[in-house]
Design a protein around this motif. Structure first.
Motif, PDB file in Angstrom:
ATOM      1  N   LEU A 355      31.638  40.748  35.498  1.00 44.95           N
ATOM      2  CA  LEU A 355      31.590  41.561  36.667  1.00 44.95           C
ATOM      3  C   LEU A 355      32.528  41.334  37.943  1.00 44.95           C
ATOM      4  O   LEU A 355      33.176  41.975  38.536  1.00 44.95           O
ATOM      5  CB  LEU A 355      30.126  41.923  37.302  1.00 44.95           C
ATOM      6  CG  LEU A 355      29.141  42.634  36.427  1.00 44.95           C
ATOM      7  CD1 LEU A 355      27.731  42.776  36.699  1.00 44.95           C
ATOM      8  CD2 LEU A 355      29.931  44.292  36.392  1.00 44.95           C
ATOM      9  N   PRO A 356      32.474  39.733  38.082  1.00 41.92           N
ATOM     10  CA  PRO A 356      33.505  39.327  39.149  1.00 41.92           C
ATOM     11  C   PRO A 356      34.734  39.709  38.938  1.00 41.92           C
ATOM     12  O   PRO A 356      35.674  40.033  39.789  1.00 41.92           O
ATOM     13  CB  PRO A 356      33.128  37.676  38.949  1.00 41.92           C
ATOM     14  CG  PRO A 356      31.838  37.824  38.678  1.00 41.92           C
ATOM     15  CD  PRO A 356      31.684  38.411  37.567  1.00 41.92           C
ATOM     16  N   THR A 357      35.344  39.738  37.584  1.00 41.66           N
ATOM     17  CA  THR A 357      36.640  39.749  37.116  1.00 41.66           C
ATOM     18  C   THR A 357      37.026  41.509  37.521  1.00 41.66           C
ATOM     19  O   THR A 357      37.979  41.884  37.957  1.00 41.66           O
ATOM     20  CB  THR A 357      37.067  39.928  35.858  1.00 41.66           C
ATOM     21  OG1 THR A 357      36.317  40.763  35.008  1.00 41.66           O
ATOM     22  CG2 THR A 357      36.902  38.251  35.443  1.00 41.66           C
ATOM     23  N   THR A 358      35.911  42.450  37.283  1.00 39.04           N
ATOM     24  CA  THR A 358      36.004  43.847  37.782  1.00 39.04           C
ATOM     25  C   THR A 358      35.964  44.019  39.092  1.00 39.04           C
ATOM     26  O   THR A 358      36.660  44.669  39.696  1.00 39.04           O
ATOM     27  CB  THR A 358      34.600  44.661  37.131  1.00 39.04           C
ATOM     28  OG1 THR A 358      34.379  44.458  35.649  1.00 39.04           O
ATOM     29  CG2 THR A 358      34.937  46.190  37.146  1.00 39.04           C
ATOM     30  N   LEU A 359      35.281  43.256  39.908  1.00 38.92           N
ATOM     31  CA  LEU A 359      35.120  43.550  41.448  1.00 38.92           C
ATOM     32  C   LEU A 359      36.177  42.689  42.006  1.00 38.92           C
ATOM     33  O   LEU A 359      36.110  42.812  43.289  1.00 38.92           O
ATOM     34  CB  LEU A 359      33.601  42.908  41.797  1.00 38.92           C
ATOM     35  CG  LEU A 359      32.543  43.527  41.249  1.00 38.92           C
ATOM     36  CD1 LEU A 359      31.158  43.176  41.833  1.00 38.92           C
ATOM     37  CD2 LEU A 359      32.523  45.231  41.575  1.00 38.92           C
ATOM     38  N   GLY A 360      36.790  41.978  41.247  1.00 38.98           N
ATOM     39  CA  GLY A 360      38.137  41.125  41.964  1.00 38.98           C
ATOM     40  C   GLY A 360      39.076  42.056  42.555  1.00 38.98           C
ATOM     41  O   GLY A 360      39.976  41.453  43.336  1.00 38.98           O
ATOM     42  N   TYR A 361      39.140  43.273  42.381  1.00 38.62           N
ATOM     43  CA  TYR A 361      40.130  44.101  42.723  1.00 38.62           C
ATOM     44  C   TYR A 361      39.484  45.084  43.875  1.00 38.62           C
ATOM     45  O   TYR A 361      40.292  45.813  44.592  1.00 38.62           O
ATOM     46  CB  TYR A 361      40.807  45.190  41.808  1.00 38.62           C
ATOM     47  CG  TYR A 361      41.519  44.202  40.690  1.00 38.62           C
ATOM     48  CD1 TYR A 361      42.677  43.570  41.107  1.00 38.62           C
ATOM     49  CD2 TYR A 361      40.746  43.987  39.492  1.00 38.62           C
ATOM     50  CE1 TYR A 361      43.278  42.978  39.952  1.00 38.62           C
ATOM     51  CE2 TYR A 361      41.586  43.149  38.555  1.00 38.62           C
ATOM     52  CZ  TYR A 361      42.735  42.723  38.969  1.00 38.62           C
ATOM     53  OH  TYR A 361      43.526  41.980  37.916  1.00 38.62           O
ATOM     54  N   SER A 362      38.094  44.951  44.211  1.00 40.46           N
ATOM     55  CA  SER A 362      37.575  45.588  45.238  1.00 40.46           C
ATOM     56  C   SER A 362      36.788  44.900  46.401  1.00 40.46           C
ATOM     57  O   SER A 362      37.423  44.045  47.150  1.00 40.46           O
ATOM     58  CB  SER A 362      36.659  46.651  44.595  1.00 40.46           C
ATOM     59  OG  SER A 362      35.539  45.999  43.627  1.00 40.46           O
ATOM     60  N   VAL A 363      35.294  44.369  45.966  1.00 41.83           N
ATOM     61  CA  VAL A 363      34.568  43.762  46.870  1.00 41.83           C
ATOM     62  C   VAL A 363      34.882  42.278  47.051  1.00 41.83           C
ATOM     63  O   VAL A 363      34.588  41.492  47.921  1.00 41.83           O
ATOM     64  CB  VAL A 363      33.057  44.053  46.855  1.00 41.83           C
ATOM     65  CG1 VAL A 363      32.749  45.625  46.959  1.00 41.83           C
ATOM     66  CG2 VAL A 363      32.549  43.696  45.345  1.00 41.83           C
ATOM     67  N   LEU A 364      35.436  41.676  46.023  1.00 43.45           N
ATOM     68  CA  LEU A 364      35.895  40.481  45.613  1.00 43.45           C
ATOM     69  C   LEU A 364      37.422  40.280  45.706  1.00 43.45           C
ATOM     70  O   LEU A 364      37.741  39.091  45.414  1.00 43.45           O
ATOM     71  CB  LEU A 364      35.158  39.875  44.399  1.00 43.45           C
ATOM     72  CG  LEU A 364      33.840  39.795  44.355  1.00 43.45           C
ATOM     73  CD1 LEU A 364      33.550  39.254  43.005  1.00 43.45           C
ATOM     74  CD2 LEU A 364      33.026  39.094  45.482  1.00 43.45           C
ATOM     75  N   SER A 365      38.021  41.081  46.312  1.00 45.03           N
ATOM     76  CA  SER A 365      39.388  40.852  46.275  1.00 45.03           C
ATOM     77  C   SER A 365      40.030  39.995  47.133  1.00 45.03           C
ATOM     78  O   SER A 365      41.113  39.429  46.861  1.00 45.03           O
ATOM     79  CB  SER A 365      40.297  42.489  46.771  1.00 45.03           C
ATOM     80  OG  SER A 365      39.683  42.488  48.166  1.00 45.03           O
ATOM     81  N   ASP A 366      39.305  39.253  48.049  1.00 48.00           N
ATOM     82  CA  ASP A 366      39.794  38.125  48.948  1.00 48.00           C
ATOM     83  C   ASP A 366      39.376  36.701  48.501  1.00 48.00           C
ATOM     84  O   ASP A 366      39.475  35.815  49.022  1.00 48.00           O
ATOM     85  CB  ASP A 366      39.151  38.153  50.129  1.00 48.00           C
ATOM     86  CG  ASP A 366      39.727  39.385  51.137  1.00 48.00           C
ATOM     87  OD1 ASP A 366      40.924  39.607  50.605  1.00 48.00           O
ATOM     88  OD2 ASP A 366      38.847  40.182  51.847  1.00 48.00           O
ATOM     89  N   VAL A 367      38.537  36.836  47.340  1.00 47.85           N
ATOM     90  CA  VAL A 367      38.096  35.613  46.470  1.00 47.85           C
ATOM     91  C   VAL A 367      39.040  35.086  45.760  1.00 47.85           C
ATOM     92  O   VAL A 367      39.704  35.934  44.754  1.00 47.85           O
ATOM     93  CB  VAL A 367      36.705  35.849  45.616  1.00 47.85           C
ATOM     94  CG1 VAL A 367      36.502  34.484  45.245  1.00 47.85           C
ATOM     95  CG2 VAL A 367      35.773  36.360  46.819  1.00 47.85           C
ATOM     96  N   THR A 368      39.715  33.857  45.804  1.00 47.58           N
ATOM     97  CA  THR A 368      40.593  33.273  45.043  1.00 47.58           C
ATOM     98  C   THR A 368      40.249  31.880  44.539  1.00 47.58           C
ATOM     99  O   THR A 368      39.369  31.220  45.185  1.00 47.58           O
ATOM    100  CB  THR A 368      41.877  33.059  45.547  1.00 47.58           C
ATOM    101  OG1 THR A 368      41.992  32.319  46.637  1.00 47.58           O
ATOM    102  CG2 THR A 368      42.464  34.608  45.839  1.00 47.58           C
ATOM    103  N   PHE A 369      40.642  31.360  43.492  1.00 46.00           N
ATOM    104  CA  PHE A 369      40.271  29.913  43.071  1.00 46.00           C
ATOM    105  C   PHE A 369      41.040  28.972  43.664  1.00 46.00           C
ATOM    106  O   PHE A 369      42.381  29.116  43.566  1.00 46.00           O
ATOM    107  CB  PHE A 369      40.343  30.108  41.432  1.00 46.00           C
ATOM    108  CG  PHE A 369      39.529  28.698  40.666  1.00 46.00           C
ATOM    109  CD1 PHE A 369      38.255  28.759  40.649  1.00 46.00           C
ATOM    110  CD2 PHE A 369      40.603  27.420  40.576  1.00 46.00           C
ATOM    111  CE1 PHE A 369      37.836  27.274  39.865  1.00 46.00           C
ATOM    112  CE2 PHE A 369      39.988  26.308  40.402  1.00 46.00           C
ATOM    113  CZ  PHE A 369      38.602  26.257  39.806  1.00 46.00           C
ATOM    114  N   PRO A 370      40.579  27.973  44.167  1.00 48.74           N
ATOM    115  CA  PRO A 370      41.170  26.775  44.923  1.00 48.74           C
ATOM    116  C   PRO A 370      42.210  26.377  44.217  1.00 48.74           C
ATOM    117  O   PRO A 370      42.349  26.186  42.992  1.00 48.74           O
ATOM    118  CB  PRO A 370      40.322  25.946  45.227  1.00 48.74           C
ATOM    119  CG  PRO A 370      38.845  26.738  45.152  1.00 48.74           C
ATOM    120  CD  PRO A 370      38.821  27.480  44.235  1.00 48.74           C
ATOM    121  N   GLY A 371      43.462  26.302  44.745  1.00 51.64           N
ATOM    122  CA  GLY A 371      44.879  25.801  44.128  1.00 51.64           C
ATOM    123  C   GLY A 371      45.405  26.908  43.251  1.00 51.64           C
ATOM    124  O   GLY A 371      46.639  26.703  43.127  1.00 51.64           O
TER     125      GLY A 371
END
Length: 453
Positions: A355-371
């Motif tokens: 689910l995080p990969t699905t939501l990574g373009y919407s509600v989690l679009s600002d979340v990135t892995f450090p580095g």
């Protein structure tokens, strides 16, 4: 709890070949291979990719099938059986974990392909449409991609729950021929378009002038990824082989069919892209943005667009069932679960983890892995393809070459061998060439990610 002494086997030789080929044939062939070829200059990339298939893909495929048939166990059980009371079982656990991670985001992209079965109709019939806007609108919505991801996982779980013969073998014997038929139809349409010759030249006439380190890295990584190596799937499928089933010939058939379908995918895409004036270097959006635009301008574009995305969805499904089978077989063999319970439970967990990969373009679009600075799906994909897959392949080659023993593997691999038999050529590859090349891939990939321009 089921009888732990019972283990299903493939009913026929062709059942294994189609199942293992189905594992290998997936989004890597129809989605990833064309855009990688387009990004790295066309035919030159294709040539280097074919060399990588021979030097890495085929020997590692044999290696993993041998481990599976020798032990008749899942990846964890296989290493435990051949190296008891040692930590080598962790290599098998890495394979199970890698299959788990890959399917969690693979199902997201597969959901996109399902959605595009009807979206391509809408885009092809609309008077004017921005295909990039359609794609971005789909992946940035919250619920729509989740629903399609769920539908795809339900299909995958249903097939795995039915068993090896009644589920996996039954469906791959239907789906794999369907892939070939659809590809042939699409190739005929593409190469008969006016101006298709330029696309054929781009794809089939190598120009090595622009080849650089990234071309080699991309080709070798693609060869590894497309054959489903290092993720436990081939060890698991090999564990369902019978003693009388040969390994070198069957493995060659799997590698040949997978590579052939990847080449056919390029023949279906590049002539059409060039004929209609589009760029071949569209990256990951080549399939979901460029191709719908191509179909919209093509005679009978709605029909051929439908056929293409049905093809893409089928290819995704044949790979997904092998990935879910890895973790399902682990629960069945090591924990004594029933097949149905294992498939449903792992299917739900994998869906949630994805689910995080699905939501990574919407509600989690600002979340990135450090580095890394990547979105969630690209982060999952980077860890799987740059770390987990090559590391699994490297350690498996070292285990067979030096711990269990390459000569033991040759003896097992040559049981009932046909035209192809293992010898010093395979020992040389699995002990020296494969580990060295994989190590180079890993180092170059990590360096390029953190220090590349």
């Amino acid at each position: 709890m089921q009888d732990l002494n019972f283990r299903e086997s493939w009913a026929t030789r062709i059942g294994f070949i189609l199942a293992a080929s189905g594992s290998a044939v997936g989004l890597g062939n129809i989605w990833r291979f064309p855009y990688m070829t387009g990004e790295h200059g066309g035919a030159a990339f294709l040539v280097i990719y074919l060399v990588a298939i021979i030097l890495i893909g085929y020997p590692v495929m044999i290696n993993e099938v041998i481990l599976g048939r020798k032990t008749n166990k899942n990846p964890v059980g296989a290493f435990k059986a051949l190296a008891p009371n040692t930590p080598w079982w962790l290599v098998g656990a890495l394979g199970v974990f890698t299959g788990f991670v890959i399917l969690s985001y693979y199902s997201v992209v597969a959901g996109w392909s399902l959605a595009y079965i009807y979206k391509v109709v809408l885009s092809a019939t609309a008077a004017e449409i921005d295909h990039a806007e359609v794609f971005v609108g789909h992946i940035t919505s919250v619920w729509e991609p989740i629903i399609w991801q769920a539908i795809f996982m339900i299909l995958t779980v249903s097939i795995i729950a039915a068993g090896v013969v009644k589920g996996i073998q039954k469906w791959v014997t239907i789906l794999m021929p369907a892939i070939l038929v659809l590809l042939v139809i699409l190739i005929i349409r593409a190469v008969t378009l006016p101006g298709a010759g330029e696309g054929l030249a781009y794809y089939l006439q190598p120009n090595f002038g622009d080849v650089g380190p990234r071309t080699f890295l991309g080709a070798i990584s693609q060869a590894f990824f497309t054959l489903s190596l290092g993720m436990g799937a081939i060890i698991t499928y090999g564990s369902y082989l019978r003693e009388k089933d040969e390994i070198p010939g069957n493995s060659a058939s799997v590698v040949g069919l997978d590579t052939g379908i990847a080449i056919m995918a390029g023949l279906a895409i590049f002539p059409a892209v060039f004929a209609l004036g589009f760029s071949p270097d569209g990256g990951p959006g080549l399939v979901f943005i460029t191709l719908p635009a191509v179909f919209a301008e093509m005679p009978l574009g709605v029909l051929f667009g439908l056929l293409f995305f049905i093809l893409l969805s089928i290819a995704a499904l044949t790979s997904a069932i092998s990935l879910l089978e890895v973790v399902t077989a682990w629960l069945i063999d090591e924990k004594g679960w029933t097949r149905g319970s294992a498939a449903v439970t792992m299917g739900i967990i994998i869906f949630v983890v994805g689910l995080p990969t699905t939501l990574g373009y919407s509600v989690l679009s600002d979340v990135t892995f450090p580095g890394l600075g990547m979105d969630m799906l690209d982060t999952y994909d980077w860890f799987a393809n740059s770390i987990f897959l090559p590391l699994g392949g490297l350690l498996t080659a070292i285990f067979v070459g030096y711990i269990w023993g390459a000569r033991n593997a040759v003896q097992e691999g040559n049981k009932n061998a046909g035209l192809i038999s293992l010898g010093n050529w395979w020992v040389l590859l699995i002990r020296y060439v494969v580990p060295a090349l994989i190590l180079v891939i890993m180092i170059m990939g990590i360096y390029d990610t953190f220090f590349g321009g």
